[in-house]
Motif scaffolding. Structure first.
Motif, PDB file in Angstrom:
ATOM      1  N   LYS A  93       0.235  -1.354  -0.117  1.00 62.83           N
ATOM      2  CA  LYS A  93       0.152   0.005   0.097  1.00 62.83           C
ATOM      3  C   LYS A  93       0.457   1.209  -0.351  1.00 62.83           C
ATOM      4  CE  LYS A  93      -3.475  -2.754   2.452  1.00 62.83           C
ATOM      5  NZ  LYS A  93      -4.603  -2.701   3.518  1.00 62.83           N
ATOM      6  N   THR A  94       2.073   0.929  -0.657  1.00 67.32           N
ATOM      7  CA  THR A  94       2.842   2.593  -0.620  1.00 67.32           C
ATOM      8  C   THR A  94       2.497   2.985  -2.091  1.00 67.32           C
ATOM      9  OG1 THR A  94       4.995   1.220  -1.187  1.00 67.32           O
ATOM     10  CG2 THR A  94       4.589   0.985   0.662  1.00 67.32           C
ATOM     11  N   GLN A  95       3.188   4.153  -1.756  1.00 63.71           N
ATOM     12  CA  GLN A  95       3.529   4.615  -2.963  1.00 63.71           C
ATOM     13  C   GLN A  95       3.834   4.648  -4.149  1.00 63.71           C
ATOM     14  OE1 GLN A  95       5.777   8.498  -3.064  1.00 63.71           O
ATOM     15  NE2 GLN A  95       6.707   7.662  -1.076  1.00 63.71           N
ATOM     16  N   TYR A  96       5.016   3.616  -4.224  1.00 64.39           N
ATOM     17  CA  TYR A  96       5.876   3.134  -5.621  1.00 64.39           C
ATOM     18  C   TYR A  96       4.319   1.221  -5.428  1.00 64.39           C
ATOM     19  CZ  TYR A  96       8.926   6.030  -3.607  1.00 64.39           C
ATOM     20  OH  TYR A  96       9.477   7.010  -3.180  1.00 64.39           O
ATOM     21  N   ASN A  97       3.641   1.351  -5.534  1.00 62.12           N
ATOM     22  CA  ASN A  97       2.951   0.374  -5.198  1.00 62.12           C
ATOM     23  C   ASN A  97       2.874  -0.367  -7.362  1.00 62.12           C
ATOM     24  OD1 ASN A  97       2.143  -2.633  -4.830  1.00 62.12           O
ATOM     25  ND2 ASN A  97       0.142  -1.748  -5.550  1.00 62.12           N
ATOM     26  N   ASN A  98       2.418   0.549  -7.696  1.00 65.70           N
ATOM     27  CA  ASN A  98       2.191   1.080  -8.558  1.00 65.70           C
ATOM     28  C   ASN A  98       3.769   0.699 -10.281  1.00 65.70           C
ATOM     29  OD1 ASN A  98      -0.458   0.748  -9.044  1.00 65.70           O
ATOM     30  ND2 ASN A  98      -0.420   3.329  -8.558  1.00 65.70           N
ATOM     31  N   ASP A  99       4.409   1.190  -9.066  1.00 71.56           N
ATOM     32  CA  ASP A  99       6.520   1.165 -10.242  1.00 71.56           C
ATOM     33  C   ASP A  99       6.317  -0.526  -9.973  1.00 71.56           C
ATOM     34  OD1 ASP A  99       6.607   3.653 -10.448  1.00 71.56           O
ATOM     35  OD2 ASP A  99       6.680   4.273  -8.366  1.00 71.56           O
ATOM     36  N   LEU A 100       5.872  -0.603  -8.782  1.00 74.27           N
ATOM     37  CA  LEU A 100       6.831  -1.942  -8.596  1.00 74.27           C
ATOM     38  C   LEU A 100       5.456  -3.386  -9.149  1.00 74.27           C
ATOM     39  CD1 LEU A 100       6.861  -2.085  -4.561  1.00 74.27           C
ATOM     40  CD2 LEU A 100       8.572  -2.385  -6.461  1.00 74.27           C
ATOM     41  N   LYS A 101       4.287  -3.073  -9.292  1.00 77.93           N
ATOM     42  CA  LYS A 101       3.454  -4.139 -10.708  1.00 77.93           C
ATOM     43  C   LYS A 101       4.355  -3.764 -11.880  1.00 77.93           C
ATOM     44  CE  LYS A 101      -0.959  -4.039  -9.586  1.00 77.93           C
ATOM     45  NZ  LYS A 101      -1.883  -3.641 -10.047  1.00 77.93           N
ATOM     46  N   SER A 102       4.317  -2.399 -12.269  1.00 78.25           N
ATOM     47  CA  SER A 102       4.336  -2.263 -13.556  1.00 78.25           C
ATOM     48  C   SER A 102       5.859  -2.819 -13.840  1.00 78.25           C
ATOM     49  CB  SER A 102       4.834  -0.638 -13.925  1.00 78.25           C
ATOM     50  OG  SER A 102       5.473  -0.701 -15.803  1.00 78.25           O
ATOM     51  N   ALA A 103       7.121  -2.914 -13.705  1.00 79.32           N
ATOM     52  CA  ALA A 103       8.032  -2.707 -13.111  1.00 79.32           C
ATOM     53  C   ALA A 103       8.434  -5.028 -13.282  1.00 79.32           C
ATOM     54  CB  ALA A 103       9.435  -3.626 -12.295  1.00 79.32           C
ATOM     55  N   ALA A 104       7.196  -5.243 -12.508  1.00 80.17           N
ATOM     56  CA  ALA A 104       7.518  -6.280 -12.509  1.00 80.17           C
ATOM     57  C   ALA A 104       7.190  -7.471 -13.736  1.00 80.17           C
ATOM     58  CB  ALA A 104       6.223  -7.793 -11.367  1.00 80.17           C
ATOM     59  N   ALA A 105       6.746  -6.787 -14.933  1.00 82.90           N
ATOM     60  CA  ALA A 105       6.626  -7.492 -15.961  1.00 82.90           C
ATOM     61  C   ALA A 105       7.932  -7.684 -16.802  1.00 82.90           C
ATOM     62  CB  ALA A 105       5.597  -6.569 -17.291  1.00 82.90           C
ATOM     63  N   ASN A 106       9.245  -7.609 -15.611  1.00 82.30           N
ATOM     64  CA  ASN A 106      10.579  -7.421 -16.786  1.00 82.30           C
ATOM     65  C   ASN A 106      11.078  -7.962 -15.706  1.00 82.30           C
ATOM     66  OD1 ASN A 106       9.605  -5.759 -19.549  1.00 82.30           O
ATOM     67  ND2 ASN A 106       9.558  -3.972 -17.729  1.00 82.30           N
ATOM     68  N   ILE A 107      10.292  -9.023 -14.844  1.00 84.71           N
ATOM     69  CA  ILE A 107      11.825  -9.543 -14.180  1.00 84.71           C
ATOM     70  C   ILE A 107      12.601 -10.374 -15.158  1.00 84.71           C
ATOM     71  CG2 ILE A 107      12.081 -11.508 -13.002  1.00 84.71           C
ATOM     72  CD1 ILE A 107       9.431 -10.506 -11.640  1.00 84.71           C
ATOM     73  N   LYS A 108      14.299 -10.765 -14.870  1.00 85.71           N
ATOM     74  CA  LYS A 108      14.473 -11.579 -15.791  1.00 85.71           C
ATOM     75  C   LYS A 108      15.036 -12.180 -14.672  1.00 85.71           C
ATOM     76  CE  LYS A 108      16.347  -7.060 -17.996  1.00 85.71           C
ATOM     77  NZ  LYS A 108      18.323  -6.316 -18.424  1.00 85.71           N
ATOM     78  N   ILE A 109      14.791 -13.928 -15.492  1.00 83.56           N
ATOM     79  CA  ILE A 109      15.448 -14.996 -14.387  1.00 83.56           C
ATOM     80  C   ILE A 109      16.644 -15.358 -15.173  1.00 83.56           C
ATOM     81  CG2 ILE A 109      15.145 -17.441 -14.172  1.00 83.56           C
ATOM     82  CD1 ILE A 109      13.060 -15.613 -12.992  1.00 83.56           C
ATOM     83  N   PRO A 110      17.530 -15.356 -14.380  1.00 82.54           N
ATOM     84  CA  PRO A 110      19.321 -15.734 -14.555  1.00 82.54           C
ATOM     85  C   PRO A 110      19.335 -16.681 -15.515  1.00 82.54           C
ATOM     86  CG  PRO A 110      19.383 -15.199 -12.562  1.00 82.54           C
ATOM     87  CD  PRO A 110      17.742 -15.491 -13.236  1.00 82.54           C
ATOM     88  N   SER A 111      19.880 -16.857 -16.827  1.00 85.28           N
ATOM     89  CA  SER A 111      19.984 -18.344 -17.847  1.00 85.28           C
ATOM     90  C   SER A 111      20.593 -19.778 -16.780  1.00 85.28           C
ATOM     91  CB  SER A 111      20.676 -17.905 -18.420  1.00 85.28           C
ATOM     92  OG  SER A 111      22.554 -17.517 -18.494  1.00 85.28           O
TER      93      SER A 111
END
Length: 595
Positions: free
Chosen positions: A49-67
């Motif tokens: 419920k912080t001010q950065y929740n939407n930023d985190l949700k948007s960034a979650a689409a670009n999670i990188k899993i190491p090879s």
């Protein structure tokens, strides 16, 4: 007893429990699983419920899993949950995350039907060159390698990340300013704000790690009751599809780790600034992925199944069939183990040596059974190694801390040094391919009586305090398995302080803007070069001896680094005019602990 000798003893005392756990290279390290299979990772971000929740949700689409890992990312990237193990476990199951993971493994279609294509592909990619070579004699053998991918399902892990304590870099700077200002007021010194070199956000990543429990009973239930076969009626197919959607597949909690999350960048104009400043979204993408990488590092240190294991294929040079597919980078540390039987007939692993990756191959492809590529290693501790011994990944932080004392030379005293293995630390972001290049910083402290006549009518004895700070680079070379030598070069500064002597310098008109009550010192710059040698006491503890050559240069200066100039002649004041012998060679000894 000298306070720096006490510091060295304190270091040893504080870490003695660590030493006792690894008292020699043949110490028992416990039973070990000799096989290594790739793990599959699903990462999910906890909403807040912080001010950065939407930023985190948007960034979650670009999670990188190491090879190093199979990418098991599913449609669900974020969810709300209380931040504790029990609540997260229930949320994962109730939201059907294990169902999504199995759907990914079995390429589930909208109709509810499954296939084995991903499992077969991952089974082949997981196979080592030796396994392919043994299986290539028959179609049945290769089919078994594909089917072995089914075993990998039980290597499915879920990482649930809670990003907390997020702050802007400017907020951090303001807190540092407040602390510096308070200290300056207490000491009566000038206050300077922290230089604003970066922008963006920083935070903490709290990671809860879970494992999908796809055991034999679940497998039987899956194939008997949920798998849709070609000869199933439409009614049965619909029932099985609904049963899968409603099934509650078990997961088990493994552990919780924490890491730093960095979404900052250097300001335009700084040496390390990016060519183009990143946007807010890009910085939050960076924050999430650096947080995940930091958590992976801790997970690899603490979970055996995440530690790569492979046989040693040769000793001249040390080599193994492992590489970038397994996430290997230059300077990664591996223990070399020998599997033995104890008196009870149980298999145990005994450490015989420690090695680090030297030249890493790129093996990110399906093994053919005919590869002659090997990653080479160099040995940093232990005894003679033999083909067939087991290499096991053991991450370290790439940091060394040492303390000691000068036994010969005027530029002496006790010292504390911190070293950073550049290749090991930078390799988390980019593999530099450099071995034993270390950036170090040293603080040394000395004291003694000096009889000086330069600024008094008669020779006077002064009790001086010296502080020496320096930074430099070294390049290490290992030989005979337990010995190393490291040439180095560094830049530093030394300051000398004594109130009476400083007042004599003021009276001698070398300082024109100081009052008699100023707490002053005199300083100089120097270059230092030399080499230090080490011998192992334990694999991460060494006795040290160093040869240092000091060369003083430039005019001396006061505590604000203002040059000391004679107001009458305009000549600069030389540090060695007062301290004529503070230069040349010195020898120090000490002890180093590596983490």
């Amino acid at each position: 007893m000298n306070r720096f000798t006490l510091s060295t003893i304190l270091i040893i005392f504080l870490y003695f429990p660590m030493f006792s756990q690894v008292s020699n290279e043949g110490a028992k390290t416990g039973e070990v699983v000799t096989e290594y299979d790739r793990n599959a990772i699903t990462a999910i971000i906890l909403e807040n419920k912080t001010q950065y929740n939407n930023d985190l949700k948007s960034a979650a689409a670009n999670i990188k899993i190491p090879s190093k890992f199979d990418d098991n990312m599913v449609d669900t990237r974020c969810f709300f949950s209380s931040v504790n193990q029990s609540s997260i476990t229930n949320t994962l199951i109730n939201k059907g995350i294990p169902n999504e993971i199995l759907s990914k493994w079995f390429s589930r279609k909208e109709s509810g039907e499954f296939d084995m294509s991903i499992i077969h592909d991952r089974g082949m990619y997981n196979a080592t060159d030796d396994e392919v070579k043994r299986a290539s004699g028959s179609k049945i053998g290769l089919a078994k390698l594909k089917d072995a991918g089914e075993v990998l399902i039980n290597h499915s892990y879920i990482m649930v990340l809670n990003f907390k304590d997020i702050q802007t870099v400017e907020e951090k700077y303001k807190r540092q300013d407040a602390a510096k200002k308070a200290l300056a007021e207490k000491l009566g010194s000038d206050y300077e704000p922290v230089k604003r070199r970066k922008n963006g956000w920083e935070g903490e990543a709290e990671c809860y790690v879970f494992k999908l429990n796809f055991n034999d009973s679940i497998i039987n239930y899956f194939y008997n009751d949920l798998w849709i076969y070609d000869d199933d009626s439409e009614e049965v197919k619909a029932q099985k599809k609904a049963m899968f959607d409603q099934a509650k597949f078990p997961i088990q909690f493994v552990l919780k780790v924490d890491g730093k999350a960095d979404g900052s960048q250097y300001n335009a104009g700084e040496i390390l600034a990016p060519p183009k400043q990143l946007t807010r979204n890009e910085l939050f993408h960076k924050m999430i992925n650096t947080g995940i990488e930091a958590c992976f590092f801790e997970v690899e240190r603490k979970i055996d199944a995440f530690q790569v294991k492979t046989p040693l294929y040769g000793t001249h040079p040390l080599k193994a069939k492992v590489g970038k597919k397994e996430g290997l980078i230059t300077e990664n540390r591996y223990f070399v183990l020998e599997i033995e039987q104890n008196r009870k007939g149980e298999e145990v692993a005994k450490r015989k040596g420690v090695v680090r990756a030297k030249k890493v191959i790129d093996n990110r492809k399906v093994a053919t059974g005919s590869s002659d590529q090997f990653t080479t290693f160099y040995q940093t501790a232990g005894r003679r190694l033999m083909d067939g011994m087991l290499l096991q990944q053991k991450n370290d932080f790439g940091i060394g801390v040492s303390g000691g004392y000068t036994v010969s030379g005027v530029m002496g005293g006790g010292y504390l040094k911190v070293e950073a293995n550049v290749g090991a630390i930078a390799g988390k972001a980019i593999d530099l391919g450099m071995t034993q290049i270390k950036l170090f910083g040293t603080a040394a402290f000395d004291g003694g009586d000096y009889t000086l006549s330069n600024f008094s009518l008669s020779p006077t004895a002064y009790e001086m305090s010296f502080t020496r700070l320096q930074v430099g680079l070294s390049k290490g070379f290992y030989f005979a398995r337990n010995f190393s030598i490291a040439p180095f070069i560094s830049y530093g500064m030394e300051t000398a302080s004594n109130d009476d002597l400083m007042q004599n310098i003021v009276d001698g008109m070398y300082i024109t803007d100081l009052s008699e009550t100023d707490d002053q010192n005199i300083g100089t710059d120097f270059l230092c070069f030399g080499a230090f040698a080490s011998v192992n006491v334990l694999h991460n503890v060494q006795l040290m001896a160093g040869l240092n050559m000091y060369a003083i240069f430039g005019n001396a200066y006061d505590k604000d680094r203002k040059e000391l100039i004679n107001s009458t002649t305009g000549e600069g004041f030389k540090y060695t005019k007062v301290f004529t012998d503070r230069k040349g060679a010195s020898v120090d000894v000490g002890i180093r602990i590596e983490f």
